[in-house]
Scaffold this active site. Structure first.
Site, PDB file in Angstrom:
ATOM      1  N   ASN A  10      41.544  38.281  41.650  1.00 14.47           N
ATOM      2  CA  ASN A  10      40.592  39.198  41.017  1.00 14.47           C
ATOM      3  C   ASN A  10      40.994  39.308  39.545  1.00 14.47           C
ATOM      4  OD1 ASN A  10      39.079  41.346  40.110  1.00 14.47           O
ATOM      5  ND2 ASN A  10      40.050  42.876  41.421  1.00 14.47           N
ATOM      6  N   TRP A  11      40.195  38.675  38.700  1.00 10.84           N
ATOM      7  CA  TRP A  11      40.560  38.652  37.272  1.00 10.84           C
ATOM      8  C   TRP A  11      40.241  39.960  36.563  1.00 10.84           C
ATOM      9  CZ3 TRP A  11      39.234  33.127  34.925  1.00 10.84           C
ATOM     10  CH2 TRP A  11      40.195  32.218  35.394  1.00 10.84           C
ATOM     11  N   LYS A  12      39.550  40.875  37.236  1.00 10.09           N
ATOM     12  CA  LYS A  12      39.205  42.171  36.625  1.00 10.09           C
ATOM     13  C   LYS A  12      38.546  41.933  35.251  1.00 10.09           C
ATOM     14  CE  LYS A  12      42.765  44.349  39.376  1.00 10.09           C
ATOM     15  NZ  LYS A  12      43.751  45.397  39.538  1.00 10.09           N
ATOM     16  N   GLU A  95      39.374  50.693  41.433  1.00  4.35           N
ATOM     17  CA  GLU A  95      39.080  50.926  40.007  1.00  4.35           C
ATOM     18  C   GLU A  95      37.613  51.292  39.820  1.00  4.35           C
ATOM     19  OE1 GLU A  95      40.806  47.249  38.654  1.00  4.35           O
ATOM     20  OE2 GLU A  95      42.791  48.050  39.123  1.00  4.35           O
ATOM     21  N   GLU A 164      44.277  47.890  49.705  1.00  2.28           N
ATOM     22  CA  GLU A 164      44.984  47.954  48.427  1.00  2.28           C
ATOM     23  C   GLU A 164      45.398  49.401  48.155  1.00  2.28           C
ATOM     24  OE1 GLU A 164      43.720  44.420  45.743  1.00  2.28           O
ATOM     25  OE2 GLU A 164      42.383  46.079  45.351  1.00  2.28           O
ATOM     26  N   GLY A 170      49.028  47.083  40.138  1.00  3.68           N
ATOM     27  CA  GLY A 170      49.496  46.937  38.755  1.00  3.68           C
ATOM     28  C   GLY A 170      50.766  47.697  38.438  1.00  3.68           C
ATOM     29  N   GLY A 230      45.688  40.622  41.601  1.00  2.00           N
ATOM     30  CA  GLY A 230      45.186  40.936  40.272  1.00  2.00           C
ATOM     31  C   GLY A 230      45.969  40.179  39.210  1.00  2.00           C
TER      32      GLY A 230
HETATM   33  P1  13P Z   1      47.648  43.679  40.937  1.00  2.00           P
HETATM   34  O1  13P Z   1      47.907  42.413  41.729  1.00  2.00           O
HETATM   35  O2  13P Z   1      47.616  43.460  39.461  1.00  2.00           O
HETATM   36  O3  13P Z   1      48.541  44.795  41.383  1.00  2.00           O
HETATM   37  O4  13P Z   1      46.150  44.131  41.308  1.00  2.00           O
HETATM   38  C1  13P Z   1      45.772  44.183  42.643  1.00  2.00           C
HETATM   39  C2  13P Z   1      44.307  44.363  42.691  1.00  2.00           C
HETATM   40  O5  13P Z   1      43.786  45.416  42.349  1.00  2.00           O
HETATM   41  C3  13P Z   1      43.496  43.225  43.140  1.00  2.00           C
HETATM   42  O6  13P Z   1      42.188  43.602  43.392  1.00  2.00           O
END
Ligand code: 13P
Length: 254
Positions: A10-12, A95, A164, A170, A230
């Protein structure tokens, strides 16, 4: 149940066309790692270009609007992301639940819309740190599942659940393998109560600070069918580290 681990990046809100080289490298490597099913969810702006770069991996969106179209400035529908090349979408990421006040009911509408448009969905659930500390984590997660999962004819095979924990996203912190296993078993139980015996075949991903160094351990937990990644999916090097670790974890499980 598919026994191939499903590893989704998930590149957000990261990535311009300069990042297509990473997607290309991930796709090329995935051709040699067929024991793992790999997918990427880039931002809307890169879906089409990423689809063109990648032959093998699945490409998805990070969100869709529940409506087919209309006066919703700035929003994007399931039919639009599908047209751009997305085969699946994430819905209900924490998020979005936090930044855009998305309720379970909205998440369900989005999941239903994506499935109606012919896409697969990854429905995200997870508790906050305060909810875990007060002993409510399982109730929160099962409540989110009951409210957010799509229902209706032949939806089950289109659904993946991602657990999650909000406090693990993060932060570099993760639950213990035992806690992940316990929550995933609870999610499985709830899936079976919602979907009947077909719920036993829904994939459940873990997400939250998955890295190449901890992936094998986290993926070996009970009922974990893959990972939603992420930060560590933003470079081919770290994402491929996770993909390779998941292939190894899978071999040990079977
Ligand atoms: P991180 O891997 O950066 O903790 O993020 C997880 C996430 O929200 C994937 O959707």
């Amino acid at each position: 149940m598919s026994i191939r681990p499903y590893i989704v990046g998930n590149w957000k809100m990261h990535g311009t066309r300069a990042m297509l080289a990473e997607a290309r490298a991930i796709d090329r490597a995935a051709e040699r790692l067929l024991k793992v099913e790999v997918a990427l969810a880039p931002p809307f702006t890169l879906i089409h270009a990423t689809r063109k770069e990648a032959n093998l991996i699945a490409i998805g969106a990070q969100d869709v609007h529940p409506a087919d179209g209309g006066a919703h400035t700035g929003d994007v529908s399931a039919a639009m992301v599908k047209d751009a090349g997305a085969g699946f979408t994430i819905v209900g990421h924490s998020e979005r639940r936090a930044d855009h006040q998305e309720t379970d009911a909205i998440v369900k509408e989005k999941a239903d819309a994506a499935i109606d448009a012919g896409m697969n969905v990854i429905v995200c659930v997870g508790e906050t740190e305060a909810e875990r500390d007060s002993g409510k984590a399982e109730d929160v997660v099962t409540g989110q599942l009951a409210g957010s999962l799509p229902t209706g004819e032949a939806v089950v095979e289109k659904v993946t659940v991602a657990y999650e924990p909000v406090w693990a996203i993060g932060t570099g912190r993760t639950p213990t393998v035992e806690d992940i296993g316990a929550m995933h078993r609870k999610i499985r139980e709830k899936l079976v109560s919602i979907y009947g015996e077909e719920g036993a075949s829904v994939r459940i991903l873990y997400g939250g600070s998955v890295k190449p160094e901890n992936a094998a351990e986290l993926l070996a937990a009970d009922e974990v069918g893959g990972a939603l990644v992420g930060g560590a999916s933003l470079t081919a090097e770290s994402f491929l580290g996770i993909i390779m670790a998941s292939a190894e974890a899978q071999e040990e499980k079977s």
